[in-house]
Design an enzyme around this catalytic site. Sequence first.
Site, PDB file in Angstrom:
ATOM      1  N   SER A 553       9.477  17.803  72.925  1.00  0.00           N
ATOM      2  CA  SER A 553       8.522  18.065  72.182  1.00  0.00           C
ATOM      3  C   SER A 553       7.188  17.275  72.649  1.00  0.00           C
ATOM      4  O   SER A 553       6.805  17.379  73.922  1.00  0.00           O
ATOM      5  CB  SER A 553       8.641  17.659  70.886  1.00  0.00           C
ATOM      6  OG  SER A 553       7.754  18.273  69.939  1.00  0.00           O
ATOM      7  N   ASP A 639      10.251  29.353  68.840  1.00  0.00           N
ATOM      8  CA  ASP A 639       9.608  28.073  68.264  1.00  0.00           C
ATOM      9  C   ASP A 639       8.214  28.153  67.810  1.00  0.00           C
ATOM     10  O   ASP A 639       7.579  28.739  68.481  1.00  0.00           O
ATOM     11  CB  ASP A 639       9.801  26.991  69.525  1.00  0.00           C
ATOM     12  CG  ASP A 639       9.361  25.605  69.245  1.00  0.00           C
ATOM     13  OD1 ASP A 639       9.001  25.279  68.210  1.00  0.00           O
ATOM     14  OD2 ASP A 639       9.634  24.805  69.972  1.00  0.00           O
ATOM     15  N   HIS A 674      12.697  25.471  67.486  1.00  0.00           N
ATOM     16  CA  HIS A 674      12.352  24.117  68.084  1.00  0.00           C
ATOM     17  C   HIS A 674      13.485  23.206  68.143  1.00  0.00           C
ATOM     18  O   HIS A 674      13.339  22.268  69.032  1.00  0.00           O
ATOM     19  CB  HIS A 674      11.083  23.402  67.041  1.00  0.00           C
ATOM     20  CG  HIS A 674      10.408  22.256  67.598  1.00  0.00           C
ATOM     21  ND1 HIS A 674       9.753  22.263  68.763  1.00  0.00           N
ATOM     22  CD2 HIS A 674      10.573  20.878  67.311  1.00  0.00           C
ATOM     23  CE1 HIS A 674       9.301  21.140  69.237  1.00  0.00           C
ATOM     24  NE2 HIS A 674       9.772  20.327  68.238  1.00  0.00           N
TER      25      HIS A 674
END
Length: 701
Positions: A553, A639, A674
Amino acid sequence: MTAGQVTPPIAKKVDFKRTHHGDTVIDEYEWLRDKDDPEVIAYLEQQNAFTAAQTADLADLRGQIYDEIKSRTKETDMSVPTRRGRFWYYARTEEGKQYAIRARAPIAAEDDWTPPDIAEGQTLPGEQILLDSNVEAAETDFYSLGAFSISDDGNRLAYSVDTVGDERYTLRFKDLTTGEFLADVITDTAPGAVWSADGQHVFYQTVDEAWRPNTVWRHDIGAGTEDVTVFHEPDERFWVGIGTTRSNAYLVISVGSKITSEVHLLAADDPTGSFEVVLPRREGVEYGVEHAVIDGEDRLLILHNENAENFEVRIAPVDDPAHSEVLVPHDSEIRIEDIEAFERFLVLSYRADAVPKVAIADLGAHGHNIVFDEVEFDAELCSAGLAANPEWHTPRLRLGYTSFIEPTEVFELEVSTGERFLLKRQPVLGGYDPDDYEQHREWAVAADGTRIPLSLVYRKGIDKPAPLLLYGYGSYESSMDPSFSVSRLSLLDRGMVFAVAHIRGGGEMGRHWYDDGKTLTKKNTFTDFVDSARHLVKTGWTTPSQLVAEGGSAGGLLIGAVANLAPELFNGILAVVPFVDPLTSILDPSLPLTVIEWDEWGNPLQSKEVYEYMKSYSPYENVDELSYPAILAETSLNDTRVLYTEAAKWVARLQEKTVGDAPIMLKTEMSAGHGGVSGRYKQWEETAFEYAWLLRQSGAA
């Protein structure tokens, strides 16, 4: 392409022009943003085939690692039961099943606070299964449980599920007295749900087009009436949350940007009343609120950072929160993170010297003089914090403890005496012995003289220099605290060192550590990581040919930037759902979560300085004709936080530009979000895939 083809697919180029602050950029791979385009899907599948071909020789090693994780894990297991009201609540897993089963059993007596201890393979007498996620997930490739909330009287369950990975949940209700599901169904919600005291009303949130939770609703169970908007936040910088005080006396709406917050309260037994603001928001001031009863009087505990960089705690009357007194003063060496109130004690969570700590004040022991005493542990690197404590009236405090080499422990503390009762230690099968491993702290030095903490864990007796995995994050004031990992043993037992660089932008060393790694100081995050890697090479821990890096991320942004800054330092880089095209994203307010990110990264739409600064470090913008190390980028098609587009564009440009022979690979999960794949066995497979590649690139396999 065929499965055995060894060259990556070549992405077509389509000129896409954008101009900001007089600077025109041609982005040839922006066309990959349209996931409804069959050509985009075909390209992602071709990249998956290329990655599969490049990693086909790792199949046996992946199988070994998967088997190791599985063999060390107690597949049929149960959490420590937690008392709430008339029941013990717990989750249990069964061998062969992907997801947990959530259940409860009645308490034996009103004064029974000792969790029941049951024999292996048994269940508690009177067990009632509340939710079996294995049944729920039977017809879907992806399953994520959002809300799981029991009404105060124990009669109703509210839970929500995402079966796509886009973090849009469907909220359902179950009558726990009959086992029947209610007709009430609410779609497209955020994950949480909170009950009113009467168990008749549920408060939940919805999100706007940018996936920002912005509205709180009240639903009247079984009424058949339209849900009522109880709060709406129009400012796109602010995120809205709903919860309760630990006492359950108040419902709490929390509104916050990255730098400003505001809290609204409503008595939980007055669900149709109006929420009242505690302290009006002021730009740059963050605060949170907890309810306590001290000397028989209701009080608010206010944790804030006004003129207190590392936060302080003040105490105020409920009906006059503006008039407060200091309870826990500001300390430049200690970052106060939370304060929570129980009937008999207060709990302070904080960090010092990059380690999370807990202190307790016994409200019955000190009268008006509230004194906090630290709960101490022997290990240099460890994490301690509150575990599940839903009962405000509990006479004991349940805590969790772990380190890099010690499996997680759950224990209870008798606050009045300090006596500890171990309830459970995470089982690790196969004869695991913590004494076979070591963990310790080192300090790297940045170019500006800043000392950067490093955490290292490894098996005793390894030869140096050794294969080494360096992990980093460095954003949002998130701290990478010591934690145990069963799967990580597969790296350590093969002679690999695992290291964490606690770089600026995180929160390990206090609020200033965060401030020195955000907006116009963001580059400190990247150079700290590079300086940490150089320290590990210089001090003989590893060599560039044995050094691999990982980040996910915002940590993917970190290592994407590092790949451009110092590609010669690493032999492999694993980027998980990486935020590697930040300038494109932050320039587009229509994209999910962009506006609320401006306080973290700056606003390049308004500021030329911010625009130029972000462009100077953006991984995608700065891909050049360099000899990049091998790179494996993993992303998910659904995501909503970091779009798959970022990794796809980045890899396309890397494959075009690299002058080296190391493969640049993209792996896209076509039905995940995600957090990646769902289900514990699928997650073990994914971990085995990553570890096998990291071991090969570090020379440990």
